[in-house]
Design an enzyme around this catalytic site. Sequence first.
Site, PDB file in Angstrom:
ATOM      1  N   CYS A  74       0.871  -0.761  -0.199  1.00 41.62           N
ATOM      2  CA  CYS A  74       0.130   0.319   0.372  1.00 41.62           C
ATOM      3  C   CYS A  74       1.024   1.225   0.120  1.00 41.62           C
ATOM      4  CB  CYS A  74      -0.961   0.227   1.256  1.00 41.62           C
ATOM      5  SG  CYS A  74      -2.087   1.616   1.277  1.00 41.62           S
ATOM      6  N   CYS A 200      -5.248   6.212  -3.740  1.00 41.42           N
ATOM      7  CA  CYS A 200      -4.467   5.117  -4.444  1.00 41.42           C
ATOM      8  C   CYS A 200      -3.005   4.839  -4.758  1.00 41.42           C
ATOM      9  CB  CYS A 200      -4.975   3.368  -4.716  1.00 41.42           C
ATOM     10  SG  CYS A 200      -4.216   1.731  -4.868  1.00 41.42           S
TER      11      CYS A 200
HETATM   12  N1  LIG Z   1      -5.853  -2.574  -2.049  1.00 39.43           N
HETATM   13  C1  LIG Z   1      -5.324  -2.694  -2.497  1.00 39.43           C
HETATM   14  C2  LIG Z   1      -4.167  -2.654  -1.526  1.00 39.43           C
HETATM   15  C3  LIG Z   1      -4.055  -0.965  -0.887  1.00 39.43           C
HETATM   16  C4  LIG Z   1      -3.248  -0.304  -1.805  1.00 39.43           C
HETATM   17  C5  LIG Z   1      -3.005   0.734  -1.241  1.00 39.43           C
HETATM   18  N2  LIG Z   1      -4.423   1.954  -0.922  1.00 39.43           N
HETATM   19  C6  LIG Z   1      -2.037   1.896  -1.866  1.00 39.43           C
HETATM   20  O1  LIG Z   1      -2.032   3.190  -1.024  1.00 39.43           O
HETATM   21  O2  LIG Z   1      -1.502   1.267  -3.007  1.00 39.43           O
HETATM   22  C7  LIG Z   1      -4.312  -4.605  -2.335  1.00 39.43           C
HETATM   23  O3  LIG Z   1      -4.944  -5.081  -2.222  1.00 39.43           O
HETATM   24  O4  LIG Z   1      -4.768  -4.615  -3.486  1.00 39.43           O
END
Ligand SMILES: N[C@@H](CCC[C@H](N)C(=O)O)C(=O)O
Length: 260
Positions: A74, A200
Amino acid sequence: MKHTFYKYQGTGNDFVLFDNRDGRYNGLETRVIRRLCDRRFGIGADGLMLLNKHPDYDFEMKYYNADGRESSMCGNGGRSLVKFAADLGIVQTEYRFLAVDGPHEASIELDGNVALRMQDVNEVRHDGSNFILNTGSPHFVHLTDDVMGKDMVRIGRQIRNSPEFEKEGINVNFVEQTREDDEIIVRTYERGVEDETLSCGTGVTAAALVCAHNENGFNRVDVRTRGGRLAVEFDKSGNHFSNVWLIGPAERVFEGIIDF
Ligand SMILES: N[C@@H](CCC[C@H](N)C(=O)O)C(=O)O
């Protein structure tokens, strides 16, 4: 039992954090994580992270999605955890920490922004306006000319649950290039949250790599998300992306005590 938690956010991607240097949160149950991340019955967050001790690094990052399952990297979480480390008194000019996808470097810049080095990317699958790449987490990137007009939850859910991706899941990003050729707008549907998040970090990184404007050499892409602005800097050589840095704000929102 009462527990001290910390709430952080990076461009609106928000996280519950625990200081786990003494290992007291090892084996935290899925149902507890899900409850803590619940926006009605808990604190509310897109994910939960533990800051663990590690003999060879400044700390180790353990990341769980809001569904309670441990997941891949993340980017916004990593930047938030660096701020948390600094707030806990772990002060370094250059941080080195270990995450699920390997070692990361990071620094807190003079303006307070956190720069986080992401893993190199050596493969981008491409089909028309669709791209698939892994920036620590798996991402589907679709180029569009009307990103704000899209029903991200409906389309994101459809792609994430399509036969090709349903088993492992994928994060779905819709991306629009603005009039500047080095600026993009990104919206992301995140697996494990199963909703659109405000930003994200690994998704923004994937989108920026896809939208590189300099085929061979240094690129900087400025990124607008619904939760704020980020920048991605990297070197590109064909399909090889190295020195990838995700840069932007991350801050503590509040801390508190919760029973579980
Ligand atoms: N939900 C994603 C992991 C988290 C990604 C995150 N919010 C970021 O900032 O990169 C997954 O399960 O791939």
